[in-house]
Scaffold this active site. Structure first.
Site, PDB file in Angstrom:
ATOM      1  N   PRO A   1      17.467 -44.799  -3.469  1.00  0.00           N
ATOM      2  CA  PRO A   1      17.173 -46.227  -3.247  1.00  0.00           C
ATOM      3  C   PRO A   1      17.877 -47.108  -4.261  1.00  0.00           C
ATOM      4  CG  PRO A   1      15.292 -45.092  -4.220  1.00  0.00           C
ATOM      5  CD  PRO A   1      16.294 -44.033  -3.882  1.00  0.00           C
ATOM      6  N   PRO A   2      17.956 -48.405  -4.007  1.00  0.00           N
ATOM      7  CA  PRO A   2      18.605 -49.321  -4.960  1.00  0.00           C
ATOM      8  C   PRO A   2      17.831 -49.411  -6.269  1.00  0.00           C
ATOM      9  CG  PRO A   2      18.332 -50.359  -2.801  1.00  0.00           C
ATOM     10  CD  PRO A   2      17.531 -49.108  -2.780  1.00  0.00           C
TER      11      PRO A   2
ATOM     12  N   GLY B   1      19.832 -46.528 -10.740  1.00  0.00           N
ATOM     13  CA  GLY B   1      20.850 -46.248 -11.746  1.00  0.00           C
ATOM     14  C   GLY B   1      21.984 -45.367 -11.275  1.00  0.00           C
ATOM     15  N   LYS B   2      22.299 -45.369  -9.976  1.00  0.00           N
ATOM     16  CA  LYS B   2      23.379 -44.509  -9.475  1.00  0.00           C
ATOM     17  C   LYS B   2      24.731 -44.933 -10.039  1.00  0.00           C
ATOM     18  CE  LYS B   2      22.477 -45.372  -5.159  1.00  0.00           C
ATOM     19  NZ  LYS B   2      21.340 -46.284  -5.347  1.00  0.00           N
ATOM     20  N   THR B   3      25.019 -46.231  -9.990  1.00  0.00           N
ATOM     21  CA  THR B   3      26.314 -46.711 -10.476  1.00  0.00           C
ATOM     22  C   THR B   3      26.443 -46.543 -11.977  1.00  0.00           C
ATOM     23  OG1 THR B   3      26.346 -48.340  -8.677  1.00  0.00           O
ATOM     24  CG2 THR B   3      27.852 -48.697 -10.522  1.00  0.00           C
TER      25      THR B   3
ATOM     26  N   SER C   1       7.782 -38.542  11.581  1.00  0.00           N
ATOM     27  CA  SER C   1       6.854 -38.124  10.533  1.00  0.00           C
ATOM     28  C   SER C   1       5.484 -38.794  10.647  1.00  0.00           C
ATOM     29  CB  SER C   1       7.449 -38.431   9.154  1.00  0.00           C
ATOM     30  OG  SER C   1       7.611 -39.822   8.969  1.00  0.00           O
TER      31      SER C   1
ATOM     32  N   LYS D   1       7.917 -39.984  -0.708  1.00  0.00           N
ATOM     33  CA  LYS D   1       6.627 -40.284  -0.092  1.00  0.00           C
ATOM     34  C   LYS D   1       5.480 -40.030  -1.068  1.00  0.00           C
ATOM     35  CE  LYS D   1       8.210 -39.288   4.612  1.00  0.00           C
ATOM     36  NZ  LYS D   1       8.118 -38.380   5.769  1.00  0.00           N
TER      37      LYS D   1
END
Length: 852
Positions: free
Chosen positions: A377-378, A381-383, A743, A786
C-alpha cells in the site's frame, strides 16, 4: 600534523593578524608588531616547554586594522589553531617578530576569558577525525568532483618544477577532506573568499565553496595558454566562401561569390575532438563501427544541413554513455545491515532479500542484477527503501516515474528518422548517472497506460528480463547496450493491473502495512525528528510522548502506511510553531490551547477574553518550554477524533457480521448487514458489489436453505424454507465504494445465520474466506493486511480458512499474542467460532421469552 592527530587545548591565546587568513594544512608568515601580539610571543612561544604550549589561535582581524588600541577589537568567531614552526625577531626600526605558523584545525570561540596583556579564549575544536569519517561517505560525488578539478589544475602547471611535482604527489597521498583548505590557500583568492572557506565548518559546504574557485583558476590558465598560442598566428584567419544556391543549381556558369565571412573554425575542431573521444572510449566493437561510420558522414556533411546537428547529438550521446564505467559495490554485510536498520524500521523480508543479494555478490562478482518488485500500500516506504539499497551498495540511484506513461517510446526511444527524436528513459538514466550498474527504481509500474503509440508494459519485457537485457536495443541508439548489471527495483500498489508476462519477469516482495507498535517506532525514530527540523523546532521546545502518538494513530489515522501520520505530526508542529513565535514578540491577548508543561504543571491554557486589558506587560506569556502534547492538545489542534471504535454498537442486533477485505491501500474491516421482510422470495444486494461477491451471496443463501433444519433456521412464519413469502436484503455499507473479490462468503453466511436464528454475532470477531456449495471454506489472499486491519479495529478473534494457517507465520509475535486465531475447514467451524456458546444456539427471542 593534521586535525586527525592533534587535540588542541581548551584554552588558547589569540593572535590577531591583518595579513591574511590562515587555513588548516597551510603555512603563513605573520608579522608581529602590536604590543598585544608581542606580549603573546614573549610569554607563550619563547617560554614554552612543550608542543602544546606553542599552539596558538590565529584570528583574522579584517574589520579593525588598528589592532594596537587598548580596546579589544571585534573578534571573528571562527579561527585556526596553529603551531609556531619558526620565530625570527628584530629590534630595527622597532621591536617585532616574524612567525612561520602552520595551521592545524579550526576552532570556535566560546568565551573570551581575558583581554590583557593578550587575549585568551575558551575554544571548541571543530575539525575532528570522527566528523570526516562519518560524513565523507555521503560526499563521495563532491569529493571526486573536487579531486578531478584539483588534478586538472595541477597538471596545467609546469611539472618540472619540484614544488608542483610535490603538490601532485600530495593530492594522491593526503585525505580528500583536507584538500579544500590546502588548495584554497595556494590559488589566487581574495581575503573575503578565504574567510568564507574558513567559516565553512561543514565538509559539504567547504567543497561547494572551493570548487568554483578551482574552476575559475582553471579557466584563467586556459585563457592564458590560449592567448600565448594564438599570438604568433594572429595574422592567420579562416575565410569561408559560400556560393549561392542559384549558382549551384546551374552547371557551367561562372561562380559568383554571395558572401565572404570570417569565422573561427570551431565546428571543425569540435568534430575532430569528437572523433578523438570516440576512439578513446572503450565501447564495444559493434558500437565503435557505428560511431566511426557516422563520424565519416559528419565530416562530409555541410554544417548548414539539419542532419548535421542530429548526427552530432547522436555521437555525443554515444560518447557519454557508460559502456564500461561502473562503481564498486560495498560488500560489507554488517555495515549494510546496520544501514538498512537505521534507515527503515520493520520490513524484515525486504531487508533479508537485499542482504542475500549482497552475500551472493560477495561470493560471485559477475552476478546479474535481480529484478525486484515491491508490492504494498502507499506510504509504507517502497521508494525510500530503493534509495537506501543504492546507498547500502554504494551505487548510483536513478528514479523513473512510470505513472501515466502510455507511449512505448518513453521506454525504447524514438527512431532517429523522426523530428525531435530522443532516447528512452532507460538510456537517458544511464547517461545521467554515468555508470552501467546503477540502481534503477521503476516507480508505480502498476499504473502504466496503453494508447495508440503502443504498450509501454510490453516494451519493458526486454528491459526486465535477466536473460535478455544484456543486449537491450534502444530505437534511438540502434545498438545493443548491456543492462545485466543494473539492479532494477519496481514498485506497485497492486499486481492486478500488471500484465502477466511482465509480472513473471519480476521477483515479488510483499511490503505489508505497519502494525501500531511499528508506527510508533517509525514516528519517534524518523517522522517526528524530520518534522521538527522542517518546522524549525527543537526537542527543547516541543515533545510528543508515546501516548500522544498512539492517540494520533488510533483516533486520527486509519491507513497501512504512515503518510497521514506524518501530516498530523506536521499539523501539531505548525500549531506549536505559532506559540513559539508568539513567545518571541509582545502579545496583545492571551490565548493558549490545552498544552501541558514538561514538569506537569498546569499552564495558562484556557482562552481568556478580557476587553479591559490595556497594559500588555501584565499579559500571560505562552507556556514555558518544552510544550508537551497530551490528549487535550490533540483535540484542540487536530479537532475531535475522526475514528471511534463503533464495532460493538453496529453488532447490537442480529443480522450483522464483520468481514475482512484487502484493498490496494491496505486491509480494511467491512460490515455486512441483512434484513428480511414479507415478499416473494427475492434476494436484494446493494453496496456496489461485483459479480464475484454477488455469486458468494447466492452461494450463502443456497447453503443456508439446504441446512436450515440442521441449524434450526426458520423464517418469520416458522417455515424451514427461508425464502417462503420472505424477501432478503443484503447490504454492504460504504455504498460509494466498489466491492468485489472472493473472500466475503463466510461473512455473508454468518450474517444470514444471525438474521434467521436471532442470535447475535460476537462483537469482537472478524472473518474472511470463500465458500463452496458444500460448505467448505477455501483459502484467500492478503491475510497479513487483513489481520492488521482487525488488530487496528480492536477486535480479538479472527476466523481464517484452514489452508491459510501457514500465512500466520508472517504475523508479528506480539500481534499473535493479542489475537485469537480460529482456522476453519468448513462452515460449521465458522459458525461455532462466531457465536457465543457455539451454533446452533438458543435464539435471542427464546431467551427473552424464558426470562419473561
Amino acid at each position: 600534523m593534521g586535525s586527525s592527530a592533534i587535540q588542541i587545548p581548551s584554552r588558547l591565546p589569540l593572535l590577531l593578524t591583518n595579513e591574511g587568513v590562515l587555513l588548516p594544512g597551510s603555512s603563513m608568515r605573520i608579522n608581529v608588531e602590536t604590543s598585544r601580539n608581542i606580549q603573546l610571543v614573549n610569554s607563550r612561544l619563547l617560554r614554552g616547554t612543550s608542543v602544546k604550549s606553542t599552539i596558538i589561535g590565529v584570528i583574522p582581524n579584517t574589520r579593525d586594522p588598528d589592532s594596537d588600541s587598548e580596546e579589544l577589537p571585534h573578534l571573528h568567531r571562527i579561527g585556526t589553531a596553529g603551531i609556531a614552526v619558526q620565530i625570527v625577531g628584530s629590534n630595527w626600526p622597532k621591536p617585532h617578530y616574524t612567525l612561520l605558523i602552520t595551521g592545524l584545525c579550526r576552532f570556535h570561540i566560546l568565551e573570551v576569558l581575558k583581554e590583557k596583556p593578550y587575549p585568551v579564549a575558551e575554544v571548541e575544536q571543530l575539525d575532528r577525525l570522527e566528523q570526516y569519517t562519518n560524513g565523507i561517505g555521503d560526499l563521495s560525488d563532491l569529493s571526486e568532483q573536487f579531486y578531478k578539478y584539483a588534478v586538472q589544475l595541477v597538471e596545467m602547471l609546469d611539472m618540472s618544477v619540484p614544488v608542483v611535482a610535490k603538490l601532485r604527489h600530495l593530492l594522491d597521498s593526503l585525505p580528500k577532506e583536507t584538500l579544500p583548505d590546502i588548495l584554497a590557500s595556494i590559488i589566487r583568492t581574495s581575503t573575503n573568499e578565504k574567510l568564507q572557506i574558513l567559516d565553512a565548518v561543514g565538509l559539504e559546504e567547504r567543497f561547494k565553496k572551493t570548487i568554483p574557485l578551482l574552476v575559475r583558476q582553471i579557466e584563467g590558465l586556459k585563457l592564458l595558454q590560449k592567448t600565448r598560442k594564438s599570438k604568433p598566428n594572429d595574422e592567420k584567419r579562416v575565410v569561408i566562401i559560400r556560393p549561392t544556391r542559384r549558382n549551384n543549381q546551374i552547371p557551367g556558369r561562372p561562380l559568383h561569390l554571395d558572401a565572404v565571412e570570417e569565422e573561427d573554425d570551431d565546428d571543425g575542431d569540435d568534430v575532430v575532438m569528437l572523433e578523438k573521444k570516440i576512439k578513446s572510449t572503450n565501447m564495444p566493437e559493434q558500437a565503435m563501427k557505428v560511431c566511426i561510420k557516422e563520424i565519416k558522414r559528419l565530416k562530409k556533411m555541410p554544417q548548414s544541413m539539419p542532419e548535421f546537428a542530429l548526427s552530432r547529438n547522436y555521437l555525443e550521446l554515444m560518447v557519454e554513455l557508460p559502456w564500461n564505467k561502473s562503481t564498486t559495490d560495498r560488500l560489507d554485510l554488517r555495515a549494510a545491515r546496520v544501514l538498512l536498520d537505521s534507515d527503515h524500521y520493520a520490513m524484515q523480508k525486504l531487508k533479508q532479500r537485499v542482504l542475500e543479494y549482497l552475500a551472493v555478490r560477495q561470493l560471485k562478482n559477475n552476478l546479474k542484477g535481480p529484478i525486484l518488485c515491491f508490492v504494498g500500500p502507499p506510504g509504507v516506504g517502497k521508494t525510500s527503501v530503493g534509495r537506501s539499497i543504492a546507498k547500502t551498495l554504494g551505487r548510483e540511484f536513478h528514479r523513473i516515474a512510470l505513472g501515466g506513461v502510455c507511449d512505448q517510446s518513453d521506454i525504447r526511444g524514438h527512431r532517429r528518422t523522426y523530428v525531435g527524436s530522443m532516447p528512452g528513459r532507460i538510456v537517458n538514466g544511464l547517461r545521467t548517472v554515468g555508470v552501467n550498474n546503477p540502481v534503477f527504481l521503476l516507480d508505480e509500474i502498476d499504473k502504466l497506460g496503453r494508447s495508440l503509440q503502443g504498450d509501454p508494459a510490453a516494451a519493458l519485457l526486454e528491459v526486465l528480463d535477466p536473460e535478455q537485457n544484456h543486449s537491450f536495443t534502444d530505437h534511438y541508439l540502434n545498438v545493443s547496450f548491456d543492462l545485466s548489471q543494473v539492479l532494477f527495483i519496481a514498485t506497485a500498489n497492486t499486481t492486478a493491473t500488471i500484465p502477466p508476462a511482465l509480472l513473471d519477469r519480476m521477483e515479488l516482495i510483499q511490503v505489508p502495512g505497519y502494525i501500531q507498535e511499528e508506527k510508533i517506532e517509525i514516528a519517534h525514530r524518523h517522522l517526528i525528528p524530520k518534522q521538527l527540523e522542517l518546522h524549525g523546532l527543537t526537542p527543547q521546545q516541543i515533545q510528543i510522548p508515546q501516548e500522544a502518538t498512539e492517540g494520533i494513530i488510533s483516533r486520527y489515522t486509519r491507513e497501512a502506511g504512515v503518510r497521514s501520520l506524518e501530516r498530523k505530526i506536521g499539523a501539531i508542529c505548525r500549531a506549536v510553531a505559532v506559540k513559539v513565535a508568539e513567545g518571541q514578540h509582545s502579545i496583545t491577548k492571551s490565548s493558549c490551547t490545552h498544552m501541558t508543561e514538561k514538569e506537569g504543571k498546569e499552564s495558562v491554557l484556557e482562552e481568556t477574553k478580557d476587553e479591559s486589558i490595556t497594559d500588555t506587560t501584565d499579559l500571560a506569556l505562552p507556556p514555558e518550554m518544552p510544550i508537551v502534547i497530551d490528549r487535550h492538545a490533540l483535540k484542540d489542534i487536530l479537532g475531535p477524533p475522526i475514528y471511534e471504535m463503533e464495532v460493538s454498537q453496529r453488532l447490537s442486533q442480529p443480522g450483522v457480521a464483520i468481514g475482512l477485505a484487502w484493498t490496494p491501500l491496505g486491509g480494511e474491516i467491512m460490515f455486512v448487514e441483512a434484513s428480511r421482510m414479507e415478499g416473494e422470495g427475492q434476494l436484494t444486494l446493494t453496496g456496489q458489489l461485483g459479480d464475484v461477491m454477488k455469486e458468494s451471496a447466492h452461494l450463502a443463501i443456497s447453503w443456508l436453505r439446504s441446512n436450515a433444519k440442521k441449524y434450526h433456521l426458520t423464517n418469520a412464519a416458522g417455515s424451514f424454507d427461508l425464502l417462503d413469502n420472505t424477501d432478503i436484503h443484503l447490504h454492504f455499507p460504504a455504498g460509494a465504494v466498489t466491492k468485489d473479490g472472493p473472500s466475503a462468503g463466510v461473512t455473508i453466511v454468518t450474517c444470514l445465520a444471525s438474521l434467521f436464528s436471532g442470535h447475535l454475532v460476537r462483537s469482537d470477531v472478524a472473518m474472511t474466506g470463500e465458500i463452496t456449495l458444500r460448505g467448505l471454506v477455501l483459502p484467500v489472499g492478503g491475510i497479513k493486511d487483513k489481520v492488521l486491519a482487525a488488530h487496528r479495529a480492536g477486535l480479538k478473534r479472527v476466523i481464517l480458512p484452514k489452508r491459510n494457517e501457514k500465512d500466520l507465520d508472517e504475523i508479528p509475535a506480539n500481534m499473535r499474542d493479542d489475537l485469537d486465531f480460529v482456522t476453519a475447514f468448513c462452515l460449521d467451524d465458522v459458525l461455532n467460532a462466531a457465536f457465543d456458546g457455539g451454533f446452533p444456539a438458543e435464539s435471542q427471542h427464546s431467551i427473552l421469552n424464558s426470562k419473561l
